[in-house]
Write an enzyme that holds these catalytic residues in place. Sequence first.
Site, PDB file in Angstrom:
ATOM      1  N   HIS A 205     -50.461 -53.595  10.296  1.00 54.30           N
ATOM      2  CA  HIS A 205     -50.547 -52.224   9.636  1.00 54.30           C
ATOM      3  C   HIS A 205     -50.753 -50.835  10.960  1.00 54.30           C
ATOM      4  O   HIS A 205     -51.650 -50.014  10.486  1.00 54.30           O
ATOM      5  CB  HIS A 205     -51.395 -52.007   8.560  1.00 54.30           C
ATOM      6  CG  HIS A 205     -51.078 -52.756   7.406  1.00 54.30           C
ATOM      7  ND1 HIS A 205     -49.950 -51.935   6.737  1.00 54.30           N
ATOM      8  CD2 HIS A 205     -51.146 -53.805   6.822  1.00 54.30           C
ATOM      9  CE1 HIS A 205     -49.611 -53.164   5.624  1.00 54.30           C
ATOM     10  NE2 HIS A 205     -50.137 -54.133   5.673  1.00 54.30           N
TER      11      HIS A 205
ATOM     12  N   GLY B  18     -42.651 -69.916   3.023  1.00 55.17           N
ATOM     13  CA  GLY B  18     -43.743 -69.016   2.574  1.00 55.17           C
ATOM     14  C   GLY B  18     -43.420 -67.398   2.904  1.00 55.17           C
ATOM     15  O   GLY B  18     -42.552 -67.064   3.387  1.00 55.17           O
ATOM     16  N   SER B  19     -44.411 -66.897   2.273  1.00 60.79           N
ATOM     17  CA  SER B  19     -43.916 -65.125   2.507  1.00 60.79           C
ATOM     18  C   SER B  19     -45.046 -64.751   3.598  1.00 60.79           C
ATOM     19  O   SER B  19     -46.120 -65.318   4.042  1.00 60.79           O
ATOM     20  CB  SER B  19     -44.244 -64.561   1.194  1.00 60.79           C
ATOM     21  OG  SER B  19     -45.356 -64.850   0.583  1.00 60.79           O
TER      22      SER B  19
ATOM     23  N   SER C 168     -37.185 -60.526   5.647  1.00 62.14           N
ATOM     24  CA  SER C 168     -36.305 -59.545   5.600  1.00 62.14           C
ATOM     25  C   SER C 168     -35.836 -59.187   6.787  1.00 62.14           C
ATOM     26  O   SER C 168     -34.606 -58.774   7.030  1.00 62.14           O
ATOM     27  CB  SER C 168     -36.824 -58.341   4.539  1.00 62.14           C
ATOM     28  OG  SER C 168     -37.891 -57.717   5.090  1.00 62.14           O
TER      29      SER C 168
ATOM     30  N   ASP D 199     -41.519 -56.176  13.332  1.00 65.68           N
ATOM     31  CA  ASP D 199     -40.818 -57.409  13.004  1.00 65.68           C
ATOM     32  C   ASP D 199     -39.403 -57.379  13.640  1.00 65.68           C
ATOM     33  O   ASP D 199     -38.930 -58.469  14.249  1.00 65.68           O
ATOM     34  CB  ASP D 199     -40.828 -57.290  11.127  1.00 65.68           C
ATOM     35  CG  ASP D 199     -42.089 -57.399  10.810  1.00 65.68           C
ATOM     36  OD1 ASP D 199     -43.022 -57.463  11.374  1.00 65.68           O
ATOM     37  OD2 ASP D 199     -41.988 -57.126   9.468  1.00 65.68           O
TER      38      ASP D 199
ATOM     39  N   TYR E 112     -47.658 -50.611   0.421  1.00 65.92           N
ATOM     40  CA  TYR E 112     -47.125 -50.206   1.797  1.00 65.92           C
ATOM     41  C   TYR E 112     -46.979 -48.910   2.264  1.00 65.92           C
ATOM     42  O   TYR E 112     -47.393 -48.160   3.094  1.00 65.92           O
ATOM     43  CB  TYR E 112     -46.032 -51.162   2.033  1.00 65.92           C
ATOM     44  CG  TYR E 112     -45.665 -51.201   3.805  1.00 65.92           C
ATOM     45  CD1 TYR E 112     -46.282 -52.345   4.373  1.00 65.92           C
ATOM     46  CD2 TYR E 112     -45.015 -50.208   4.291  1.00 65.92           C
ATOM     47  CE1 TYR E 112     -46.042 -52.127   5.735  1.00 65.92           C
ATOM     48  CE2 TYR E 112     -44.693 -50.229   5.690  1.00 65.92           C
ATOM     49  CZ  TYR E 112     -45.263 -51.301   6.564  1.00 65.92           C
ATOM     50  OH  TYR E 112     -45.118 -51.315   7.904  1.00 65.92           O
TER      51      TYR E 112
HETATM   52  C1  GLA Z   1     -44.400 -55.437   7.315  1.00 66.11           C
HETATM   53  C2  GLA Z   1     -43.742 -54.430   8.099  1.00 66.11           C
HETATM   54  C3  GLA Z   1     -44.184 -54.202   9.764  1.00 66.11           C
HETATM   55  C4  GLA Z   1     -45.735 -54.187   9.659  1.00 66.11           C
HETATM   56  C5  GLA Z   1     -46.346 -55.250   8.695  1.00 66.11           C
HETATM   57  C6  GLA Z   1     -48.087 -54.903   8.807  1.00 66.11           C
HETATM   58  O1  GLA Z   1     -44.095 -56.846   7.844  1.00 66.11           O
HETATM   59  O2  GLA Z   1     -42.457 -54.784   8.060  1.00 66.11           O
HETATM   60  O3  GLA Z   1     -43.570 -53.165  10.184  1.00 66.11           O
HETATM   61  O4  GLA Z   1     -45.945 -53.056   9.203  1.00 66.11           O
HETATM   62  O5  GLA Z   1     -45.913 -55.139   7.598  1.00 66.11           O
HETATM   63  O6  GLA Z   1     -48.274 -55.269  10.054  1.00 66.11           O
END
Ligand code: GLA
Length: 380
Positions: free
Chosen positions: A31, A117-118, A123, A167, A217
Amino acid sequence: MTDWSREFRARFDGAPQLFWAPGRVNLIGDHIDYCGGPVLPMPIQFGTSVAVRLTDSGLVRAKSMNDSEPIEFRIGAPVALPHGSWGRFVEGATSVLAHEGVRIGGADILVGGDIPGSGLSSSASLTVGLIYAFSHAANRPHAPLQLALSAQRVEHEFVGVQCGLMDQAVIALAQPGAALLFDCSNHRHRPIVLNDTAVRFVVVDTGRARQLVDSAYNARFAETRAAAGSLGVEHRLFATLDVGEFESRCTRILDPVVQRRARHVVSESARVARVAAALEARDWPMLGRALSQSHASLRDDYEVSCTELDALAEALESQPGCYGARMTGAGFGGSVVALVDAECVDSVLRSASATYRQRFGSTPRAFVAESLGGVRSVDG
Ligand code: GLA
């Protein structure tokens, strides 16, 4: 092992080109990517396979091994699939590419994922995999950073999550055997080699499906933007404030909740640098402490953890041979990552799973993370 060419030919005509994109586990720096912080994710050995054959039918037909709903849409027509449909990622990928001048005349696609798992970025694995596959099949491959940015655009514009770039960046840029230290304020990055056989990063899934994660989020995104506004700092650079600077000015943030959110951002940012240094110095106790502190900050200041994540992190951490554990990714369910002495992996998992099962009635799934690198073409 799935024979992707055969599966494709069973559903469509012709032979496809094959691609693979990993999922990721974030070692530290959660985050803070949307506030310009440094992050330290590593790709995992599980991911998304994409088999694609470009056509000139004007249609995209997509099937997933993980979802019974086949997708079909006309290239260039307004986005038609409902929110929540996996096909939004496919529509998003073709639209973003068209905006970038990579026009596709039609395609048949088969996708399938094995991410266990998640919270492990299925995505982004799908989105980066799709853009990589389409642009390679069209002989217009994107440079890795551009690939990550295009995939992020799909999330922003077609999925509706204001995610950062972490990600997509690790999936596009990671090298085999390494994690990626990525600075979201300026996109500089370098691999951090993970070749010490003394320790392992173990990923354990709570099995709790993530709930309301998109709305929560986006709410956190808005809170950190408010915090940055109160301090007169650009939101996209907020995480570059150092802890001292923040503490001297934090009373300007009047809302105590927003103040806690901001404290997480600046403290997590400092922990990423400590963890990268500890990894390179092989200082496992220091690394473990930073993981635990990160979990506490995500739980107390950022409030994105949940009972199952807290219990699992605690169960892992209290075992001899575990240096530290933390939730990983967006939170509200999902997985925990722990640094474990290589010789203690089995005993740590056995005891922690038993503790977890006693309380929640289910055995958490686990694996030892291995970096095989980022997105790539694969042989049929
Ligand atoms: C998700 C979002 C990322 C990041 C994480 C938390 O995976 O896609 O961009 O913010 O949450 O670190």
